[in-house]
Design a protein around this motif. Structure first.
Motif, PDB file in Angstrom:
ATOM      1  N   THR A 241      50.965 152.179 -27.736  1.00 21.95           N
ATOM      2  CA  THR A 241      52.001 151.938 -26.517  1.00 21.95           C
ATOM      3  C   THR A 241      53.201 152.403 -27.097  1.00 21.95           C
ATOM      4  O   THR A 241      54.040 152.685 -25.964  1.00 21.95           O
ATOM      5  N   ALA A 242      53.856 151.980 -28.158  1.00 20.96           N
ATOM      6  CA  ALA A 242      55.022 152.228 -28.573  1.00 20.96           C
ATOM      7  C   ALA A 242      55.403 153.823 -28.404  1.00 20.96           C
ATOM      8  O   ALA A 242      56.365 154.193 -27.875  1.00 20.96           O
ATOM      9  N   THR A 294      62.976 153.674 -15.224  1.00 22.94           N
ATOM     10  CA  THR A 294      61.828 153.400 -16.236  1.00 22.94           C
ATOM     11  C   THR A 294      62.291 152.823 -17.667  1.00 22.94           C
ATOM     12  O   THR A 294      61.901 151.722 -18.013  1.00 22.94           O
ATOM     13  N   ALA A 295      63.484 153.524 -17.949  1.00 22.28           N
ATOM     14  CA  ALA A 295      63.915 153.304 -19.261  1.00 22.28           C
ATOM     15  C   ALA A 295      64.833 151.861 -19.404  1.00 22.28           C
ATOM     16  O   ALA A 295      64.591 150.927 -20.189  1.00 22.28           O
ATOM     17  N   ALA A 307      54.161 149.492 -18.865  1.00 23.98           N
ATOM     18  CA  ALA A 307      55.058 150.377 -19.354  1.00 23.98           C
ATOM     19  C   ALA A 307      54.737 151.882 -19.378  1.00 23.98           C
ATOM     20  O   ALA A 307      55.135 152.908 -19.087  1.00 23.98           O
ATOM     21  N   VAL A 308      53.258 152.028 -20.019  1.00 25.55           N
ATOM     22  CA  VAL A 308      52.721 153.404 -20.200  1.00 25.55           C
ATOM     23  C   VAL A 308      52.621 154.070 -18.787  1.00 25.55           C
ATOM     24  O   VAL A 308      52.815 155.103 -18.626  1.00 25.55           O
ATOM     25  N   PRO A 376      42.302 148.054 -15.727  1.00 27.45           N
ATOM     26  CA  PRO A 376      43.054 148.329 -16.906  1.00 27.45           C
ATOM     27  C   PRO A 376      43.354 149.937 -16.921  1.00 27.45           C
ATOM     28  O   PRO A 376      42.685 150.834 -16.523  1.00 27.45           O
ATOM     29  N   LEU A 377      44.597 150.020 -17.817  1.00 23.75           N
ATOM     30  CA  LEU A 377      44.824 151.809 -17.970  1.00 23.75           C
ATOM     31  C   LEU A 377      44.245 151.965 -19.212  1.00 23.75           C
ATOM     32  O   LEU A 377      44.631 151.615 -20.379  1.00 23.75           O
ATOM     33  N   ILE A 378      43.159 152.867 -19.399  1.00 21.99           N
ATOM     34  CA  ILE A 378      42.527 153.294 -20.582  1.00 21.99           C
ATOM     35  C   ILE A 378      42.716 154.833 -20.517  1.00 21.99           C
ATOM     36  O   ILE A 378      42.071 155.549 -19.830  1.00 21.99           O
TER      37      ILE A 378
END
Length: 380
Positions: A241-242, A294-295, A307-308, A376-378
């Motif tokens: 994620t980060a 987005t930032a 966020a992703v 979900p985002l996968i």
């Protein structure tokens, strides 16, 4: 241009004199193999941008960071790409350091050297394999007698390969049950068995030092291994994620800067009609606004799947807008500008590699479509 002036002001706040130092070198020299741009970045405290203040860094937030990346991209697209690899890696590691117990004291001490010593981190994630799942690296590690690992494989292209102090590399680690889990290794660049070989043949982005890093029985002590969490050993969880968020934001911003340098020439020279220049500005500023918006959301706390997804949407929309900017700016600048200097052709071409950075638009299509539909985002 107003947006580039804003970006340059941000860069000057964090790295005084860097834009000026870059601009004093002709573009062809800035972007060539052997260019001094990476060392100028180091000299002007570039490595500290996303390092927290507690570790001696500039502690820039996401909005400031994308503005700095845009300014750098307008001067040197190569440096924008190279610095992104350092920054997203640093941001990812310090995000882990902020979670109690996620890193060992030895790993935290190593991170504490980045800003004071201006260490550069190379990122060994991509391996130059078409349609590769970046969460399944080909580099492998076998247990060593001292509890560490012997690592073998290749990372290519690997930006900053000629200047890195530390290589961070994703790797498959064998488990006792015969399965494999994903981990991140922190490998000093002077480690025995680590070598750099020529790989990047294009003149576009040649100054990013994106060559091949080969690992042959490189010993990595257990203290330099960051593992995935036990509940999901095949997924990068907090690392993913980060890392994805910062990478997509920064790399996109860098390419927007390159396109902005072209658009700025059109505006300064008054090329084309007012309608032409307005259309060009709208295309560029839409990309700027997407990434900056987005930032801001990331700065204000958006995280996880939301966020992703946001950064991927901004990246792919900007990618499309920058194609319009490059084509229109080149047309408006005219044939004589194209013929008498290589700068226009170079910048127009240097915008295109944004499409080549992982993840590709095709590889994320199903994941994003599912996310838009409420699932979900996968990413795979």
């Amino acid at each position: 241009m107003r947006s580039l002036d804003t970006a340059r002001d941000a860069c000057e706040r964090h790295h005084p004199g860097l834009v000026k130092a870059l601009a004093e070198i002709p573009l062809a020299e800035r972007e060539a193999p052997g260019s001094p741009v990476v060392e100028l970045f180091r000299e002007h405290d570039g490595p500290s941008l996303l390092v927290p203040a507690a570790y001696g860094g500039r502690d820039a937030d996401a909005l400031e960071a994308v503005r700095v990346a845009r300014a750098i991209g307008s001067c040197s697209p190569s440096l924008a790409v190279a610095s992104t690899m350092h920054h997203f890696t640093a941001a990812m590691l310090f995000a882990l350091a902020a979670t109690a117990g996620r890193l060992t004291p030895r790993q935290v001490d190593l991170l504490g050297r980045i800003a004071p010593e201006r260490l550069l981190l190379a990122s060994g994630w991509a391996e130059g394999r078409t349609e590769q799942n970046i969460l399944n690296p080909s580099v492998v590690a076998t247990p060593a007698e001292d509890g560490g690992y012997l690592v073998n494989g290749s990372k290519k292209p690997c930006s900053l390969s000629g200047s890195m102090d530390l290589l961070t590399a994703s790797v498959s680690l064998p488990e006792d049950d015969g399965s494999a889990s994903l981990a991140l290794l922190l490998i000093p660049s002077d480690s025995a068995g680590l070598t750099v070989s020529p790989f990047w043949s294009s003149r576009i982005l040649a100054a990013a030092q994106s060559d091949e890093v080969r690992l042959t029985d490189v010993h990595v002590p257990a203290g330099h291994v960051i593992r995935t969490t036990p509940d999901d050993p095949g997924r990068l969880d907090d690392l993913q994620t980060a890392g994805f968020i910062w990478f997509e934001l920064l790399v996109t911003a860098g390419y927007i800067g390159a396109a902005g340098a072209l658009a700025e020439q059109v505006m300064e020279r008054g090329r084309g009609s007012v309608a032409d220049r307005s259309r060009l500005g709208v295309a560029l500023e839409s990309a700027v606004a997407l990434v900056e918006g987005t930032a801001r959301a990331v700065r204000d706390g958006e995280n996880g799947d939301a966020a992703v997804a946001s950064v991927l949407v901004a990246r792919f929309a900007a990618q499309q807008a920058l194609t319009t900017v490059a084509d229109l700016a080149t047309e408006l600048l005219g044939g004589m500008a194209f013929i008498t200097s290589d700068d226009v052709a170079y910048l127009a071409t240097a915008v295109r590699p944004l499409a080549f950075h992982p993840p590709s638009r095709g590889s994320t299509a199903e994941a994003l479509a599912d996310y838009f539909a409420g699932r979900p985002l996968i990413l795979s």
